[in-house]
Design an enzyme around this catalytic site. Structure first.
Site: not given
Ligand code: NAP
Length: 322
Positions: A142-143, A139
């Site tokens: 997200c990261d 992701c």
């Protein structure tokens, strides 16, 4: 489906315990419907694999993925939801109450909210599972932030790989896309943007055979599928985008699935079967975010509440013929 002895009737059964399922449970619980959530064997779905969630509102400093789902659970339980660490194995949606077989028994559900999520397809190479959350990610949204001024690789040649690779250029010093062929699967516009991007490089005809690292990723081992040559490519992060499988197999044949296996709903989260709703990534190939899944879960529960109110005077067995 055989009826086991330990059968329980519930007004709302939620299958799946990610953001969609736990948000649905919260809303159904606050309507005094005592929903039961089948959590599977692990709470939280994909978000619990994410180290820190920084794009869910209300947490200005970010929040651990596991911590966030535990908070969701606690909040739903406070209003009467019950989370069972049990997995649906078979469903019969041909009449109400819907029958859901699990490892431990059976539920008869007046309404069903399906939030079984999706699973990113893994490379299944050594180092991948050990280094997930420590440099291996599925992701970028997200990261990506954790890779500011770092070098990362992206695996895949489809729309997701290119779109996420382009997104990662906001943070990373360099993004190297590793693709197993010499032609991309992604659409022309994304291809042009990626190929022309000054931060993006490509490694063609290559597969990742191992992810190397200890506390963090430091390289990927590559094999050129044309020459057979192997090499190590230094990197700080490995983003894998080789597709997702929506977890919808048990509904095949009873609910409408699209060509990729995602549940088809209308914009009010209704499936084709009245009383069965779907929310989150099992029904969402587009957004795939904690907040959008949570929103879909809340919406599905509101529709389930409405459905139960509408059918309160109707014997459940005859309700679906209306
Ligand atoms: P996808 O289109 O199935 O692409 C997967 C990519 O991963 C392919 O390039 C494939 O290689 C590669 N791959 C598969 N298994 C692999 C393995 N074991 N090792 C190495 N590489 C592997 O998946 P996606 O990119 O997630 O897209 C899914 C669907 O969503 C598609 O219909 C896509 O168009 C759509 N989508 C659209 C957008 C957009 O329009 N902006 C954004 C994201 C997704 P091969 O090419 O050799 O098969």
């Amino acid at each position: 489906m055989e009826k086991p002895s330990n059968s329980e009737q519930v007004k709302v059964l939620v299958i799946g315990s990610g953001p969609a399922g736990l948000s649905a449970a919260l809303y159904a619980a606050r309507a005094d419907l005592n929903p039961v959530v089948l959590a599977g064997m692990e709470l939280g779905g994909q978000v619990s694999l994410t180290n820190t969630v920084e794009n869910y509102p209300g947490f200005p400093e970010g929040v651990g993925g596991t911590q966030l789902v535990e908070l969701f659970q606690k909040q739903a339980e406070r209003f009467g939801a019950r989370v069972e660490f049990d997995t649906a194995t078979e469903v019969d949606l041909s009449q109400r109450p819907f029958r859901v077989q699990t490892y431990n028994g059976e539920y008869l559900a007046d309404t069903l909210i399906i939030s079984t999520g999706a699973t990113p397809i893994h490379l299944d190479v050594p180092g991948e599972s050990e280094l997930t959350g420590r440099g291996v990610s599925y992701c970028a949204t997200c990261d990506g932030w954790f890779f500011k001024d770092k070098d990362v690789v992206v695996v895949g040649g489809g729309d997701s790989a290119l779109e996420e690779g382009i997104f990662l250029t906001r943070y990373a010093k360099s993004v190297t896309i590793i693709h197993r062929r010499d032609a991309l699967r992604a659409g022309a516009i994304l291809q042009k943007r990626a190929i022309e991007h000054p931060k993006i490089k490509f490694v063609w005809n290559s597969v990742v055979t191992e992810i190397l690292g200890d506390e963090a990723v430091h390289a990927v081992r590559l094999k050129n599928v044309v020459t057979g040559e192997t090499s190590d490519h230094a990197t700080d992060g490995v983003f894998i985008f080789i597709g997702h499988h929506p977890n919808t197999q048990i509904f095949d044949g009873q609910l409408e699935l699209d060509e990729h296996g995602y549940l088809v709903t209308d914009k009010l989260m209704h499936t084709k079967v009245p009383g069965v709703f779907a929310a989150g990534e099992a029904a969402d190939p587009t957004f795939r975010q904690v907040i959008t899944s949570a929103g879909m879960g809340a919406a599905a529960a509101m529709q389930a509440i409405h459905f139960l109110e509408e059918h309160a005077e109707t014997p459940v067995e005859s309700a679906i013929s209306k």
